[in-house]
Each structure stands twice: as C-alpha cells, then as structure tokens.
Design a protein around this motif. Structure first.
Motif, PDB file in Angstrom:
ATOM      1  N   GLY A 147      87.600 130.329  12.638  1.00 33.26           N
ATOM      2  CA  GLY A 147      87.984 131.634  12.069  1.00 33.26           C
ATOM      3  C   GLY A 147      89.060 131.461  11.014  1.00 33.26           C
ATOM      4  N   VAL A 148      90.090 130.713  11.377  1.00 25.81           N
ATOM      5  CA  VAL A 148      91.213 130.522  10.452  1.00 25.81           C
ATOM      6  C   VAL A 148      90.724 129.803   9.196  1.00 25.81           C
ATOM      7  CG1 VAL A 148      93.409 129.310  10.133  1.00 25.81           C
ATOM      8  CG2 VAL A 148      92.950 130.518  12.260  1.00 25.81           C
ATOM      9  N   ALA A 149      89.887 128.779   9.393  1.00 22.01           N
ATOM     10  CA  ALA A 149      89.411 128.006   8.249  1.00 22.01           C
ATOM     11  C   ALA A 149      88.639 128.896   7.289  1.00 22.01           C
ATOM     12  CB  ALA A 149      88.547 126.856   8.733  1.00 22.01           C
ATOM     13  N   HIS A 150      87.772 129.772   7.823  1.00 21.66           N
ATOM     14  CA  HIS A 150      87.016 130.680   6.952  1.00 21.66           C
ATOM     15  C   HIS A 150      87.950 131.597   6.180  1.00 21.66           C
ATOM     16  CE1 HIS A 150      82.879 129.827   7.552  1.00 21.66           C
ATOM     17  NE2 HIS A 150      83.023 129.799   8.865  1.00 21.66           N
ATOM     18  N   GLU A 151      88.927 132.146   6.927  1.00 24.55           N
ATOM     19  CA  GLU A 151      89.862 133.090   6.302  1.00 24.55           C
ATOM     20  C   GLU A 151      90.649 132.411   5.188  1.00 24.55           C
ATOM     21  OE1 GLU A 151      90.325 136.406   6.620  1.00 24.55           O
ATOM     22  OE2 GLU A 151      88.417 136.099   7.652  1.00 24.55           O
ATOM     23  N   ILE A 152      91.010 131.147   5.419  1.00 25.24           N
ATOM     24  CA  ILE A 152      91.835 130.453   4.425  1.00 25.24           C
ATOM     25  C   ILE A 152      90.997 129.990   3.242  1.00 25.24           C
ATOM     26  CG2 ILE A 152      93.210 128.343   4.063  1.00 25.24           C
ATOM     27  CD1 ILE A 152      94.368 128.767   6.820  1.00 25.24           C
ATOM     28  N   ASN A 153      89.745 129.656   3.495  1.00 29.51           N
ATOM     29  CA  ASN A 153      88.901 129.141   2.412  1.00 29.51           C
ATOM     30  C   ASN A 153      88.728 130.127   1.266  1.00 29.51           C
ATOM     31  OD1 ASN A 153      88.427 126.581   3.028  1.00 29.51           O
ATOM     32  ND2 ASN A 153      86.441 126.871   3.991  1.00 29.51           N
ATOM     33  N   ASN A 154      88.582 131.412   1.603  1.00 25.46           N
ATOM     34  CA  ASN A 154      88.370 132.392   0.529  1.00 25.46           C
ATOM     35  C   ASN A 154      89.558 132.482  -0.417  1.00 25.46           C
ATOM     36  OD1 ASN A 154      85.852 132.882   1.386  1.00 25.46           O
ATOM     37  ND2 ASN A 154      86.411 134.619   2.694  1.00 25.46           N
ATOM     38  N   PRO A 155      90.780 132.776   0.110  1.00 26.75           N
ATOM     39  CA  PRO A 155      91.916 132.789  -0.828  1.00 26.75           C
ATOM     40  C   PRO A 155      92.122 131.450  -1.523  1.00 26.75           C
ATOM     41  CG  PRO A 155      92.650 133.147   1.443  1.00 26.75           C
ATOM     42  CD  PRO A 155      91.167 133.217   1.446  1.00 26.75           C
ATOM     43  N   LEU A 156      91.791 130.353  -0.836  1.00 28.68           N
ATOM     44  CA  LEU A 156      91.939 129.035  -1.479  1.00 28.68           C
ATOM     45  C   LEU A 156      91.053 128.934  -2.706  1.00 28.68           C
ATOM     46  CD1 LEU A 156      92.040 126.136   1.144  1.00 28.68           C
ATOM     47  CD2 LEU A 156      93.819 126.876  -0.431  1.00 28.68           C
ATOM     48  N   ALA A 157      89.826 129.440  -2.550  1.00 25.36           N
ATOM     49  CA  ALA A 157      88.892 129.381  -3.676  1.00 25.36           C
ATOM     50  C   ALA A 157      89.452 130.186  -4.843  1.00 25.36           C
ATOM     51  CB  ALA A 157      87.539 129.923  -3.242  1.00 25.36           C
ATOM     52  N   ILE A 158      90.057 131.347  -4.522  1.00 23.17           N
ATOM     53  CA  ILE A 158      90.601 132.196  -5.591  1.00 23.17           C
ATOM     54  C   ILE A 158      91.793 131.493  -6.264  1.00 23.17           C
ATOM     55  CG2 ILE A 158      91.704 134.416  -6.088  1.00 23.17           C
ATOM     56  CD1 ILE A 158      89.996 135.512  -3.707  1.00 23.17           C
ATOM     57  N   ILE A 159      92.671 130.925  -5.443  1.00 24.71           N
ATOM     58  CA  ILE A 159      93.840 130.219  -6.006  1.00 24.71           C
ATOM     59  C   ILE A 159      93.364 129.092  -6.921  1.00 24.71           C
ATOM     60  CG2 ILE A 159      95.823 128.736  -5.450  1.00 24.71           C
ATOM     61  CD1 ILE A 159      96.061 130.286  -2.787  1.00 24.71           C
ATOM     62  N   SER A 160      92.361 128.351  -6.433  1.00 24.13           N
ATOM     63  CA  SER A 160      91.878 127.208  -7.188  1.00 24.13           C
ATOM     64  C   SER A 160      91.274 127.658  -8.515  1.00 24.13           C
ATOM     65  CB  SER A 160      90.854 126.480  -6.328  1.00 24.13           C
ATOM     66  OG  SER A 160      90.212 125.518  -7.063  1.00 24.13           O
ATOM     67  N   GLU A 161      90.511 128.737  -8.431  1.00 21.73           N
ATOM     68  CA  GLU A 161      89.871 129.226  -9.660  1.00 21.73           C
ATOM     69  C   GLU A 161      90.924 129.729 -10.645  1.00 21.73           C
ATOM     70  OE1 GLU A 161      86.126 131.243  -8.606  1.00 21.73           O
ATOM     71  OE2 GLU A 161      86.610 132.351 -10.449  1.00 21.73           O
ATOM     72  N   ALA A 162      91.902 130.465 -10.121  1.00 22.55           N
ATOM     73  CA  ALA A 162      92.953 131.002 -10.996  1.00 22.55           C
ATOM     74  C   ALA A 162      93.744 129.859 -11.641  1.00 22.55           C
ATOM     75  CB  ALA A 162      93.888 131.897 -10.186  1.00 22.55           C
ATOM     76  N   ALA A 163      93.992 128.802 -10.865  1.00 19.43           N
ATOM     77  CA  ALA A 163      94.732 127.667 -11.426  1.00 19.43           C
ATOM     78  C   ALA A 163      93.908 127.007 -12.526  1.00 19.43           C
ATOM     79  CB  ALA A 163      95.047 126.649 -10.330  1.00 19.43           C
ATOM     80  N   GLY A 164      92.597 126.909 -12.290  1.00 20.58           N
ATOM     81  CA  GLY A 164      91.710 126.334 -13.308  1.00 20.58           C
ATOM     82  C   GLY A 164      91.720 127.184 -14.567  1.00 20.58           C
ATOM     83  N   GLN A 206      88.018 119.822   7.648  1.00 16.82           N
ATOM     84  CA  GLN A 206      88.044 119.113   8.935  1.00 16.82           C
ATOM     85  C   GLN A 206      87.818 120.099  10.078  1.00 16.82           C
ATOM     86  OE1 GLN A 206      88.012 115.980   9.451  1.00 16.82           O
ATOM     87  NE2 GLN A 206      89.737 114.853   8.586  1.00 16.82           N
ATOM     88  N   LEU A 207      88.510 121.230   9.992  1.00 17.60           N
ATOM     89  CA  LEU A 207      88.384 122.224  11.063  1.00 17.60           C
ATOM     90  C   LEU A 207      86.965 122.759  11.141  1.00 17.60           C
ATOM     91  CD1 LEU A 207      91.703 124.220  10.719  1.00 17.60           C
ATOM     92  CD2 LEU A 207      91.008 122.760  12.603  1.00 17.60           C
ATOM     93  N   LEU A 208      86.380 123.012   9.987  1.00 22.26           N
ATOM     94  CA  LEU A 208      85.011 123.521  10.013  1.00 22.26           C
ATOM     95  C   LEU A 208      84.058 122.448  10.516  1.00 22.26           C
ATOM     96  CD1 LEU A 208      84.922 125.635   6.772  1.00 22.26           C
ATOM     97  CD2 LEU A 208      84.705 126.447   9.102  1.00 22.26           C
ATOM     98  N   GLY A 209      84.361 121.215  10.153  1.00 17.54           N
ATOM     99  CA  GLY A 209      83.541 120.098  10.635  1.00 17.54           C
ATOM    100  C   GLY A 209      83.572 120.062  12.147  1.00 17.54           C
ATOM    101  N   PHE A 210      84.727 120.421  12.703  1.00 15.24           N
ATOM    102  CA  PHE A 210      84.881 120.412  14.152  1.00 15.24           C
ATOM    103  C   PHE A 210      84.166 121.584  14.805  1.00 15.24           C
ATOM    104  CE2 PHE A 210      87.659 122.360  17.436  1.00 15.24           C
ATOM    105  CZ  PHE A 210      87.192 121.596  18.483  1.00 15.24           C
ATOM    106  N   ALA A 211      84.340 122.756  14.224  1.00 13.22           N
ATOM    107  CA  ALA A 211      83.873 123.933  14.954  1.00 13.22           C
ATOM    108  C   ALA A 211      82.806 124.741  14.233  1.00 13.22           C
ATOM    109  CB  ALA A 211      85.065 124.840  15.235  1.00 13.22           C
TER     110      ALA A 211
END
Ligand SMILES: Nc1ncnc2c1ncn2[C@@H]1O[C@H](COP(=O)(O)OP(=O)(O)OP(=O)(O)O)[C@@H](O)[C@H]1O
Ligand SMILES: [Mg+2]
Length: 407
Positions: A160-177, A217-222
């Motif tokens: 759950g946490v990994a999914h929640e974090i992945n979305n904002p991460l994608a946005i941060i990464s895109e904005a930085a790009g 890693q977390l998603l790989g686990f769960a």
C-alpha cells in the motif's frame, strides 16, 4: 529392565561405606550411579551429570539435605529427589515432601523399596521433561506464527505504502526532468544561479531514484500477484545477472565472474524473481568487497533441485549479524545507502518459489549465499513469457550508463 538401564541416579550421603554399598546395589540393577559426599559436591556433580533422580540423606554436615534439595529444585527442575531420613525422623521426610521431594524413605533402606521409588521418580521426571519440551515447542511455534502474521501484514502495508509513494515520486521525477529541460533552453543559459539549480535538480533525481529502489523492493516483496513460470537455462540466467551487475561491478572495481560449470540445466521457475534475488546477492557481494574483490557465481543441479551459489571475497558477516540479515530494514550500510530489504525480499521470493536460501560467512574472508529452487517441470501452472533477456539486460545497462551514475 530397559527403563532401569537409562536411569541416572546421584547418591548423596556423607557416610562413605553406606553410600558405596547402596551404589553397588543400584549398579547391579543396571542404573548409572554417581556419588557425592555433601550438598555442595552434589550440586557440582549435577552440572556434569544430569541425573534423573537424586537419592539424598537429610542429615549431612554443612548444607543439609533439605537445603540442597531447594537448590536442586531451583537449578534442575526436571530432577526428582528422594530423601533418606533417620529411623525416627518422619518429620524430616514430611518437611522434605512439602519442599518438593518426590518421596522419602527411612534408613535402613530396603533395596527393593528404593528401586521402586527410583523408578516412579524417574517416570515423573521424564513426564516433566516431556511437558517442558512440549511447552518449548509450542512457544517456538507461536513465535513463528506471530512472525508469519507480522510479515503478512507488513507485506500488505508495504505494498500500500509503495503504491502511494510511487505516484508522487513519478510526478516529482517528471517535474525535475521538466525543470532540467527548461534549464537547458537558450533563454535560461544565462540565468543567475544556473549551476546551483542544476545541482539541486540532480539531487532531486538521485533521491527519487533511491526512493524508487525502496518501493520497487517492497513491491517485489508484496505487490506481485502470481509467479510467472517459464523454462530457463541456469547458464543463461547467471550470464544475464552478470551482465546486469556489470555497471555496479566496474564502478566498484570488483570482478564478477561465472565459475566454469560444464552442465547447465533447464528449470521451470519464475525468471524475473529468481533474477531479482541473484542481483540482490551479487550487489551485496560487490558492496562487501573492496577494489580488487571478486564475486563468483556457480550453479549445480540434481533431478529435483537447482542450486546457485554467489560467493564473494568481501569483509564477511559477523556472527551477531548473521541472525539478523534477513530481517526487514536491517542494514549496516551508511544511512541512505541501503534499504535493508534486499535479503528480506529475496528470502521471501525464494520461499514462494518453493526453495530455500543458506548463508556461510567468515569475517575477513568472504561470504557464500546458496539459493536452492525446485526444478519443477513444464506441467506446473504458469504463463510462458518469451522475452529476450540478453537484449533486455543490454537495454537496462545502456539506460543505467546513460543516467546520473548514482547507485
Ligand atoms: N555478501 C555480503 N557480505 C557481507 N555482508 C553482507 C552480504 N550480504 C548482506 N550482508 C549484510 O546484510 C545486510 C542486509 O543486506 P540487504 O541486502 O538486506 O540490505 P542492504 O544491502 O543493506 O540494502 P540494499 O539491499 O537496499 O542495498 C547488509 O547491510 C550487510 O550488512
Ligand atoms: Mg542488499
């Protein structure tokens, strides 16, 4: 009698002649007998000779029988005590029973009476022992179940946490790009603090990469639902892992090689996950080696099992850490460098593939991780998924080399 043969008896009496005569009689009945002349020596003797039954005189100089029995009951709870009292000293016997003696006999002792008592006391001590063993087993099982439950709920939470974090991460990464693109435009070339902006964006990208590693890693686990099985060659898998690890290895000045294996074997498994495990192990091996270190992969197979070994010449794992390396978030890497999830996730994957993982390590010499998985056959459920792994590995390597080079 077979039970008599196994009974270990400690005789405690300060009268040598009496004790020795009694010992002989018990030995003739095939009991294993040890002797002590006083309370202190009895306690010492019990450490080396864990008797099932202690036969002990109450009246002894120094520590008397009742005191000695209190110590025995405290330190050797499975051991039963039979007290020998003087002819008219029934109170001593009763006090003894109150304090935990199995029973008492009055001197002079009839051999048959004593043998019977010893046998009964022995049965009770075995029963005690079995109960204690059962309690121990139950406790271990309960612990195991609690850990399994904890891991299962940790898995759900982690996904759950990994999914929640992945979305904002994608946005941060895109904005930085996007910011990076703007900075590269002609109009921005002369902008004040241009370099500092660029550096800051670099830091953002590096941190996003790191956070992504944790969530992956977390998603790989769960997060992955069912394993996708297909047939692979051990040799191909190992080569692919070496190719994928090449970037990290050359940056660290470590050689990663495949040991000569004449017989490759095919196995039916989930290559994505097995590869993830091997990459984790190789990556750990590289991290543990200094420049000039060596990580080697080898494999073997039998009818039913495939085993892969990842061996390194690194700093090794101290004994106190060996028990902890598979715990989630356990890491000895500096803050921010390691997630401490690599081995935890890897072991989970291997268990789900029906296999196991073993580790041997010597501080200052190196470490060997061995992964065993069942070879299975094509009849196992799964989806055949043909990807050219070598091409995929090259593509990943190209992408890695193209990136910032942060690991
Ligand atoms: N080959 C090895 N040699 C020495 N120590 C090791 C080795 N493999 C694992 N360890 C120890 O086990 C710890 C846990 O390993 P694990 O792979 O779970 O996490 P990590 O490597 O610290 O973090 P990450 O995998 O995210 O980089 C490591 O920090 C290290 O102390
Ligand atoms: Mg690791």
């Amino acid at each position: 009698m077979s039970t008599e043969k196994a009974v270990k008896v400690l005789l405690v009496d300060d009268e040598d002649a009496f004790r020795q005569a009694l010992a002989k009689r018990l030995e003739r009945r095939r009991m294993e007998v040890f002797q002590a002349a006083d309370g202190n020596s009895a306690l010492e003797a019990l450490k080396a000779f864990p008797a099932n039954v202690v036969v002990m005189d109450v009246k002894m100089p120094g520590m008397d029988g009742l005191e000695t029995m209190a110590c025995i009951k405290r330190d050797f709870p499975d051991t039963e005590v039979i007290l020998l009292t003087g002819h008219a000293a029934v109170e001593d016997g009763i006090a003894g029973i109150r304090a935990g003696a199995f029973d008492y006999l009055q001197k002079p002792v009839e051999t048959e009476d004593l043998l019977n008592k010893i046998r009964q006391a022995y049965d009770k001590s075995r029963h005690h022992h079995d109960l204690a063993k059962e309690a121990e087993l139950r406790e271990a099982l309960e612990k195991q179940m609690a850990t399994a439950e904890r891991l299962a709920s940790l898995g759900t939470l982690a996904a759950g946490v990994a999914h929640e974090i992945n979305n904002p991460l994608a946005i941060i990464s895109e904005a930085a790009g996007y910011l990076q693109l703007l900075l590269e435009k002609d109009e921005c070339k002369e902008m004040p603090f241009h370099d500092r902006f660029e550096k800051a964006i670099g830091k953002i990208e590096k941190s996003v990469k790191r956070a992504r590693r944790t969530t992956m890693q977390l998603l790989g686990f769960a997060g992955q639902p069912d394993a996708v099985y297909r047939e692979i060659e051990l040799d191909d898998l190992v080569e692919e892992v070496i190719l994928l690890a090449a970037g990290q290895a050359s940056a660290a000045g470590v050689t990663v090689v495949k040991e000569k294996n004449p017989n490759s074997a095919a196995l039916w498994t989930d290559p994505h996950r097995l590869r993830q495990v091997l990459i984790n192990l190789v990556s750990n091996g590289i991290a543990a080696c200094g420049r000039g270190g060596r990580v080697s992969l080898s494999f073997d197979s039998s009818n039913d099992w495939a085993t892969i070994q990842v061996k390194d010449t690194g700093h090794g794992i101290p004994k106190e850490n060996l028990e902890r390396i598979f715990e989630p978030f356990f890491t000895t890497k500096p803050p921010g460098k390691g997630t401490g999830l690599g081995l935890f996730v890897s072991l989970d994957i291997i268990k789900r593939l029906g296999g196991d993982m073993q580790v041997k390590s010597k501080v200052g010499k190196g470490t060997i991780f061995q992964v065993s998985v069942p070879r299975l056959s094509k009849t196992c459920p799964g989806v055949c998924n043909d990807i050219d792994w070598r091409e995929k590995a090259r593509e990943l390597e190209r992408r890695d080399n193209h990136g910032t080079g942060a690991h």
